[in-house]
Design a protein around this motif. Structure first.
Motif, short mmCIF file in Angstrom:
data_model
loop_
_atom_site.label_atom_id
_atom_site.label_comp_id
_atom_site.label_asym_id
_atom_site.label_seq_id
_atom_site.Cartn_x
_atom_site.Cartn_y
_atom_site.Cartn_z
N VAL A 116 43.49 41.94 60.02
CA VAL A 116 43.73 43.53 59.64
C VAL A 116 44.47 43.89 58.60
N THR A 117 45.50 42.88 58.31
CA THR A 117 46.24 43.01 57.18
C THR A 117 45.58 42.89 55.91
N TRP A 118 44.77 42.09 55.80
CA TRP A 118 44.01 41.69 54.51
C TRP A 118 43.00 42.89 54.14
N LEU A 119 42.59 43.43 55.28
CA LEU A 119 41.67 44.43 55.39
C LEU A 119 42.17 45.64 54.74
N MET A 120 43.46 45.95 55.17
CA MET A 120 44.24 47.26 54.90
C MET A 120 44.50 46.84 53.33
N LEU A 121 44.92 45.67 52.94
CA LEU A 121 45.40 45.36 51.58
C LEU A 121 44.27 45.45 50.69
N SER A 122 42.94 45.13 51.03
CA SER A 122 41.82 44.90 50.06
C SER A 122 41.59 45.95 49.17
N PRO A 123 41.47 47.25 49.62
CA PRO A 123 41.38 48.46 48.46
C PRO A 123 42.35 48.12 47.38
N ALA A 124 43.67 47.86 47.64
CA ALA A 124 44.63 47.88 46.56
C ALA A 124 44.27 46.61 45.80
N ILE A 125 44.13 45.58 46.26
CA ILE A 125 43.84 44.27 45.54
C ILE A 125 42.73 44.61 44.76
N PHE A 126 41.61 45.16 45.23
CA PHE A 126 40.40 45.38 44.64
C PHE A 126 40.65 46.34 43.28
N LEU A 127 41.41 47.51 43.66
CA LEU A 127 41.92 48.22 42.33
C LEU A 127 42.62 47.50 41.19
N LEU A 128 43.62 46.59 41.93
CA LEU A 128 44.34 45.62 40.96
C LEU A 128 43.77 44.75 40.15
N VAL A 129 42.73 44.15 40.87
CA VAL A 129 41.71 43.09 39.93
C VAL A 129 41.04 43.98 38.76
N VAL A 130 40.51 45.07 39.37
CA VAL A 130 39.29 45.79 38.35
C VAL A 130 40.01 46.54 37.23
N VAL A 131 41.22 47.13 37.70
CA VAL A 131 41.96 48.06 36.86
C VAL A 131 42.88 47.17 35.90
N SER A 132 43.36 46.11 36.31
CA SER A 132 44.63 45.58 35.71
C SER A 132 44.22 44.07 35.20
N ILE A 133 43.85 43.17 36.26
CA ILE A 133 43.67 41.85 35.72
C ILE A 133 42.44 41.86 35.09
N TYR A 134 41.36 42.08 35.48
CA TYR A 134 40.08 41.87 34.86
C TYR A 134 40.24 42.61 33.37
N PRO A 135 40.74 43.46 33.06
CA PRO A 135 40.91 44.05 31.50
C PRO A 135 41.69 43.14 30.54
N PHE A 136 42.70 42.81 31.47
CA PHE A 136 43.68 41.81 30.68
C PHE A 136 43.10 40.59 30.22
N LEU A 137 42.36 39.97 31.19
CA LEU A 137 41.61 38.61 30.89
C LEU A 137 40.52 39.11 29.98
N TRP A 138 39.83 40.18 29.83
CA TRP A 138 38.82 40.54 29.41
C TRP A 138 38.81 40.56 27.75
N VAL A 139 40.37 40.75 27.48
CA VAL A 139 40.45 40.87 25.95
C VAL A 139 40.69 39.14 25.26
N PHE A 140 40.78 38.36 26.38
CA PHE A 140 41.05 36.93 25.67
C PHE A 140 39.49 36.32 25.05
N GLN A 141 38.44 37.20 25.29
CA GLN A 141 37.23 36.67 24.79
C GLN A 141 37.04 37.11 23.20
N TYR A 142 37.84 37.96 22.90
CA TYR A 142 37.60 38.35 21.53
C TYR A 142 38.78 37.95 20.52
N ILE A 143 39.68 37.05 21.24
CA ILE A 143 41.00 36.75 20.11
C ILE A 143 40.67 36.08 18.95
#
Length: 301
Positions: free
Chosen positions: A15-42
């Motif tokens: 239940v805890t992970w299900l409640m956290l999943s929307p926030a984790i999804f947004l964190l990965v999509v909005v913050s972590i993935y874009p930051f990792l994306w820039v490394f391919q063009y360095i």
């Protein structure tokens, strides 16, 4: 009995992970993935259409890019000027409005209003206020006799940075005021009643009671204010575009111009990706230094 406890524990964890999943999804999509994306063009010279491998040229360019390091200095100048005004102003206002005076809720809403308005909108309003000709500010100052000729607030190097900082203070002040107001509600009224009985005046109450008890909230708000000020660039893009003569150019406005263009130069997304990582490291170092200093202060106290 033990199996039941384990089953119950697994169910609560699910239940805890299900409640956290929307926030984790947004964190990965909005913050972590874009930051990792820039490394391919360095290691590429990329303009949005074609890319060419350049090896470590982009990284070497960072050390000789005087304009970027000037923007770093301007970023710290902007952040410092913003913080020394917005933090005391928002704290004192929150304390005053916490006295439950008549109309305090109305004023709290008015002060918070800039936070819910788009920064592009209120920056555009301030652009007309600071306009050199037919600007509201120059008209008022000329009417009362403070100036004889119009001042180019946004076009002169001597005034542009302070004008941008004033807009930043106006835009962020209400947000920090609300955070401080929330912290003040956790302080018991009995403490203030005891201080009145002991004969403490308003200034003594603020420095001896309010400020120490508000310490944990103040520490968090200050960290948010520091990181926000270091990353802020929207108001600068609307008001000055980094000018005049790069006087208000900060790290992220410079990176924005490289990655998305300013209409006068070709896109340099590869080099902008490198500077994005450098800027993130600078902000991270400042944050770590602040956390270390605040922890030492907590240990002393």
């Amino acid at each position: 009995m033990l199996n039941k406890k384990r089953t119950k524990s697994k169910g609560s964890n699910l239940v805890t992970w299900l409640m956290l999943s929307p926030a984790i999804f947004l964190l990965v999509v909005v913050s972590i993935y874009p930051f990792l994306w820039v490394f391919q063009y360095i290691m590429y010279d990329y303009n949005g259409f074609s890319k060419y491998f350049v090896g470590f040229d982009n990284i070497k360019r960072v050390f000789s890019d005087t304009l970027f390091w000037q923007s770093v200095i301007h970023t710290f100048e902007y952040a410092f000027l913003k913080l020394i005004f917005v933090m005391p102003l928002s704290l004192v206002t929150a304390v005053i409005l916490s006295r439950k005076l008549r109309g305090s809720s109305l004023f709290r809403g008015i002060f918070f209003l800039p936070t819910i308005i788009s920064s592009a909108v209120y920056c555009l309003i301030f652009y007309f206020i600071f306009a050199a000709y037919n600007g509201v500010l120059n008209s008022m100052l000329h009417t009362v006799g403070f100036i004889d000729k119009p001042i180019d607030w946004l076009g002169a190097p001597s005034t542009a940075m302070m004008a941008v900082v004033i807009v930043a203070i106006w835009g962020g002040f209400g947000n920090y005021m609300i955070l401080f107001s929330s912290g003040l509600t956790s302080i018991s009224e009995d403490v203030y009643e005891s201080s009145k009985i002991d004969g403490a005046n308003g200034v003594q109450t603020f420095f001896k009671i309010t400020l120490p008890l508000l310490g944990p909230v103040l520490k968090v708000v200050l960290m948010l204010a520091i990181t926000t000020a270091l990353k802020d660039y929207q108001s600068i893009m609307v008001l000055t575009g980094g000018g005049p003569n790069n006087r208000t150019q900060v790290m992220f406005s410079y990176i924005y111009n490289l990655c998305f263009g300013n209409g006068t130069s070709e896109l340099q997304i590869g080099y902008g990706a490198v500077l994005s990582v450098v800027a993130a490291i600078i902000v991270g170092i400042v944050t770590l230094i602040y956390l270390k200093i605040s922890k030492k202060l907590d240990d002393i106290n």
